[in-house]
Design a protein around this motif. Structure first.
Motif, mmCIF file in Angstrom:
data_model
loop_
_atom_site.group_PDB
_atom_site.id
_atom_site.type_symbol
_atom_site.label_atom_id
_atom_site.label_comp_id
_atom_site.label_asym_id
_atom_site.label_seq_id
_atom_site.Cartn_x
_atom_site.Cartn_y
_atom_site.Cartn_z
ATOM 1 N N VAL A 298 61.885 27.623 25.147
ATOM 2 C CA VAL A 298 63.013 26.366 25.789
ATOM 3 C C VAL A 298 62.245 27.424 27.551
ATOM 4 C CG1 VAL A 298 64.591 26.342 27.797
ATOM 5 C CG2 VAL A 298 64.745 25.637 24.605
ATOM 6 N N ASP A 299 62.487 28.773 27.133
ATOM 7 C CA ASP A 299 62.324 29.875 28.196
ATOM 8 C C ASP A 299 60.313 29.358 28.614
ATOM 9 O OD1 ASP A 299 64.506 30.511 28.318
ATOM 10 O OD2 ASP A 299 64.324 31.753 27.600
ATOM 11 N N LEU A 300 59.722 29.365 27.825
ATOM 12 C CA LEU A 300 58.122 29.303 27.936
ATOM 13 C C LEU A 300 57.479 27.823 29.130
ATOM 14 C CD1 LEU A 300 56.966 30.285 24.478
ATOM 15 C CD2 LEU A 300 56.996 31.401 26.940
ATOM 16 N N VAL A 301 58.900 26.638 28.916
ATOM 17 C CA VAL A 301 58.157 25.414 29.233
ATOM 18 C C VAL A 301 58.351 26.206 31.390
ATOM 19 C CG1 VAL A 301 59.120 23.432 29.952
ATOM 20 C CG2 VAL A 301 59.335 24.504 27.966
ATOM 21 N N GLY A 302 59.527 26.766 31.857
ATOM 22 C CA GLY A 302 59.385 27.609 33.171
ATOM 23 C C GLY A 302 58.656 28.729 33.343
ATOM 24 N N VAL A 303 57.806 29.157 32.423
ATOM 25 C CA VAL A 303 56.635 29.703 33.037
ATOM 26 C C VAL A 303 55.435 29.323 32.733
ATOM 27 C CG1 VAL A 303 55.665 31.777 31.483
ATOM 28 C CG2 VAL A 303 57.920 31.933 31.132
ATOM 29 N N ARG A 304 55.493 28.157 31.990
ATOM 30 C CA ARG A 304 54.071 27.457 31.853
ATOM 31 C C ARG A 304 53.954 26.492 32.712
ATOM 32 N NH1 ARG A 304 55.167 26.355 26.179
ATOM 33 N NH2 ARG A 304 53.779 27.659 25.151
ATOM 34 N N ASN A 305 54.810 26.526 33.941
ATOM 35 C CA ASN A 305 55.224 25.487 34.995
ATOM 36 C C ASN A 305 55.130 26.296 35.696
ATOM 37 O OD1 ASN A 305 56.072 23.179 33.714
ATOM 38 N ND2 ASN A 305 58.292 23.363 34.150
ATOM 39 N N SER A 306 55.687 27.425 35.831
ATOM 40 C CA SER A 306 54.649 28.721 36.784
ATOM 41 C C SER A 306 53.878 28.942 37.467
ATOM 42 C CB SER A 306 55.955 30.125 36.651
ATOM 43 O OG SER A 306 55.344 30.860 36.272
ATOM 44 N N MET A 307 53.271 28.947 36.641
ATOM 45 C CA MET A 307 51.639 29.412 36.895
ATOM 46 C C MET A 307 50.392 28.075 37.198
ATOM 47 S SD MET A 307 50.028 31.018 33.219
ATOM 48 C CE MET A 307 50.842 30.080 32.113
ATOM 49 N N PHE A 308 51.243 27.258 37.513
ATOM 50 C CA PHE A 308 50.351 25.713 38.252
ATOM 51 C C PHE A 308 51.194 25.800 39.696
ATOM 52 C CE2 PHE A 308 50.573 24.416 33.852
ATOM 53 C CZ PHE A 308 49.574 23.580 34.088
ATOM 54 N N ASP A 309 51.681 26.867 40.106
ATOM 55 C CA ASP A 309 52.563 27.210 41.545
ATOM 56 C C ASP A 309 51.151 27.675 42.232
ATOM 57 O OD1 ASP A 309 54.413 27.367 44.063
ATOM 58 O OD2 ASP A 309 55.343 28.429 43.041
ATOM 59 N N ARG A 310 50.851 27.490 43.844
ATOM 60 C CA ARG A 310 49.468 27.423 43.883
ATOM 61 C C ARG A 310 49.958 28.372 45.293
ATOM 62 N NH1 ARG A 310 44.413 24.011 44.186
ATOM 63 N NH2 ARG A 310 44.008 23.620 41.646
ATOM 64 N N ASN A 311 51.169 28.335 45.696
ATOM 65 C CA ASN A 311 52.097 29.177 46.750
ATOM 66 C C ASN A 311 52.449 30.390 46.649
ATOM 67 O OD1 ASN A 311 52.166 26.661 48.343
ATOM 68 N ND2 ASN A 311 53.761 26.167 47.284
ATOM 69 N N ALA A 312 52.409 30.612 45.086
ATOM 70 C CA ALA A 312 52.494 32.347 44.417
ATOM 71 C C ALA A 312 51.366 33.012 44.291
ATOM 72 C CB ALA A 312 53.567 31.951 42.761
ATOM 73 N N HIS A 313 50.327 33.693 44.910
ATOM 74 C CA HIS A 313 49.817 34.141 44.872
ATOM 75 C C HIS A 313 49.682 35.382 43.183
ATOM 76 C CE1 HIS A 313 49.232 32.285 48.613
ATOM 77 N NE2 HIS A 313 49.065 31.601 47.728
ATOM 78 N N ALA A 314 49.592 34.915 42.760
ATOM 79 C CA ALA A 314 49.962 36.550 41.744
ATOM 80 C C ALA A 314 49.111 36.529 40.760
ATOM 81 C CB ALA A 314 51.187 35.217 40.302
ATOM 82 N N TYR A 315 48.168 37.082 40.553
ATOM 83 C CA TYR A 315 47.123 37.646 39.587
ATOM 84 C C TYR A 315 47.437 39.026 38.254
ATOM 85 C CZ TYR A 315 46.723 42.271 42.729
ATOM 86 O OH TYR A 315 46.996 43.083 43.648
ATOM 87 N N MET A 316 46.731 39.286 37.656
ATOM 88 C CA MET A 316 47.041 40.839 36.375
ATOM 89 C C MET A 316 45.553 41.565 37.023
ATOM 90 S SD MET A 316 48.250 37.895 33.349
ATOM 91 C CE MET A 316 49.672 37.916 32.954
ATOM 92 N N LYS A 317 46.005 42.528 36.941
ATOM 93 C CA LYS A 317 44.859 44.351 37.033
ATOM 94 C C LYS A 317 44.126 43.894 35.527
ATOM 95 C CE LYS A 317 47.197 46.256 40.148
ATOM 96 N NZ LYS A 317 47.635 47.226 41.150
ATOM 97 N N ILE A 318 42.885 44.051 35.387
ATOM 98 C CA ILE A 318 41.950 44.362 34.795
ATOM 99 C C ILE A 318 41.755 45.674 34.899
ATOM 100 C CG2 ILE A 318 39.991 44.065 32.683
ATOM 101 C CD1 ILE A 318 42.786 42.010 32.747
ATOM 102 N N TYR A 319 42.317 46.767 34.036
ATOM 103 C CA TYR A 319 41.499 48.671 33.953
ATOM 104 C C TYR A 319 40.737 48.490 33.286
ATOM 105 C CZ TYR A 319 45.683 49.257 36.792
ATOM 106 O OH TYR A 319 46.900 49.219 37.684
ATOM 107 N N VAL A 320 38.910 49.168 33.762
ATOM 108 C CA VAL A 320 37.696 49.364 33.104
ATOM 109 C C VAL A 320 37.905 50.926 33.153
ATOM 110 C CG1 VAL A 320 35.756 49.508 32.806
ATOM 111 C CG2 VAL A 320 37.115 47.528 33.150
ATOM 112 N N VAL A 321 37.553 52.102 31.946
ATOM 113 C CA VAL A 321 37.685 53.394 32.465
ATOM 114 C C VAL A 321 37.373 54.119 31.891
ATOM 115 C CG1 VAL A 321 39.698 55.360 32.574
ATOM 116 C CG2 VAL A 321 40.224 53.378 33.228
ATOM 117 N N TRP A 322 36.263 54.812 31.852
ATOM 118 C CA TRP A 322 35.031 55.342 30.976
ATOM 119 C C TRP A 322 34.734 56.613 31.183
ATOM 120 C CZ3 TRP A 322 34.406 51.962 35.103
ATOM 121 C CH2 TRP A 322 33.059 52.562 36.095
ATOM 122 N N GLY A 323 34.449 57.416 30.359
ATOM 123 C CA GLY A 323 34.794 59.008 30.638
ATOM 124 C C GLY A 323 34.199 59.740 29.167
#
Length: 330
Positions: A298-323
């Protein structure tokens, strides 16, 4: 007690198993059926080898999502599979891919570097049978002691292993340092699941953000690290790697970005993440988040809907680290 590779396998896979050091003891046969007969819960399947240590499914729905996720990551990195300084003129010779998943990265590396020996390890034997001759897959738990000799590999790689480790620094980064040759490279490409925003348009009640926090809390309760990106560079340096470099890539959630390439990637990521939410969430949030499976869905219904909200400019970070492991250890 130690782990030794077996010549047996299932669908072409080789496995590791425990045996006592007494060479006069009878040979211990590998229980292939128990490895390939997966645990079934919540209408999904999960790995049986070291059952319960990884809380996400391994069924065809999830492996297809992982293959799509691989293509998204590769496009985000502009077609690159690695940033460590290898090339056709300077190829790695021995490569280890930890948490290889469907094995796509290892297979691509095997095609690019046919003279290299590529090993991929995972808890689930979900990789394809048809692979380049220089690529091998093993069912292993990389959080335990490694069977490989010290100073063995030229290059060790991880990608999106979030939720796999109790302590990535000691279980993976330190062991990678010990098993790399001098001047060998470790590269970690890891996703932070907590969405962020540059312009304040993502509010604190944004459902995807709430989901990510719930997942982080449940992962901590399960003694598994989920949000690790900010720490990886420091961990490499503390272990002893030198020439440590980091880039942070932004992966939009949804199609809100103006730049066409990022808009396209954002829509792909929205579809991929939305399709994987149930598999990623149910086991962890039911076992360690105190929620029924029905509450999670039930909670995931709201989560999926939130990802269609283009007013929320959300992104996730990808960290690429090498040594690089230094030539001389002080």
């Amino acid at each position: 007690m130690t782990f030794l590779p077996s010549n047996g396998g299932c669908n072409g896979f080789q496995f590791t198993f425990e045996t006592y050091l007494d060479s006069s003891s009878p040979k211990i046969e590998v229980d292939v059926k128990s490895i390939s007969k997966y645990e079934e819960q919540f209408g999904r399947t999960y790995h049986s080898y070291r059952a319960g240590s990884y809380h996400y499914p391994n069924d065809p729905t999830e492996t297809e999502r992982l293959d799509d996720q691989y293509e998204i990551a590769k496009e985000l990195m502009e077609g690159r599979n690695y940033f460590a300084p290898f090339s056709r003129k300077n190829p790695p010779r021995k490569v280890l891919d930890i948490g290889t998943g469907t094995g796509t990265w290892a297979i691509d590396m095997g095609d690019e570097f046919p003279e290299a020996e590529i090993i991929g390890t995972d808890l689930s034997p979900v990789q394809p049978d048809l692979v380049p001759p220089n690529v091998r897959f093993f069912v292993e738990d990389s959080s335990e002691e490694w069977i490989y000799a010290p100073n063995h590999f030229d290059y060790i790689h991880t990608r999106y292993t979030l939720g796999c480790w109790k302590d990535m620094k000691s279980q993976i980064i330190q062991r990678a340092f010990d098993h790399l040759k001098p001047s060998g490279w470790l590269e970690c490409q890891e996703l932070n699941t907590l969405p962020v925003c540059d312009d304040g348009s993502m509010t604190d009640d944004y459902k995807l953000l709430q989901w990510a926090r719930d997942m982080d809390d449940a992962s901590r309760a399960a003694d598994r690290q989920l949000v690790i990106g900010d720490d990886i560079k420091r961990w490499l340096e503390e272990v002893g790697f030198v020439d440590v470099q980091q880039i942070v890539l932004k992966l939009p959630v949804g199609g809100w970005a103006k730049e066409p390439r990022l808009k396209h990637l954002g829509m792909l990521w929205q579809r991929n993440l939305s399709g994987g939410l149930s598999g990623l969430s149910v086991g962890l949030l039911h076992r360690f988040g105190g929620k029924t499976t029905e509450q999670v869905e039930v909670d995931l219904v709201g989560v999926r809907n939130s990802m269609f909200d283009r007013n929320a400019h959300a992104y996730m970070k990808i960290y690429v680290v090498w040594g690089r492991k230094p030539d001389v250890i002080s």
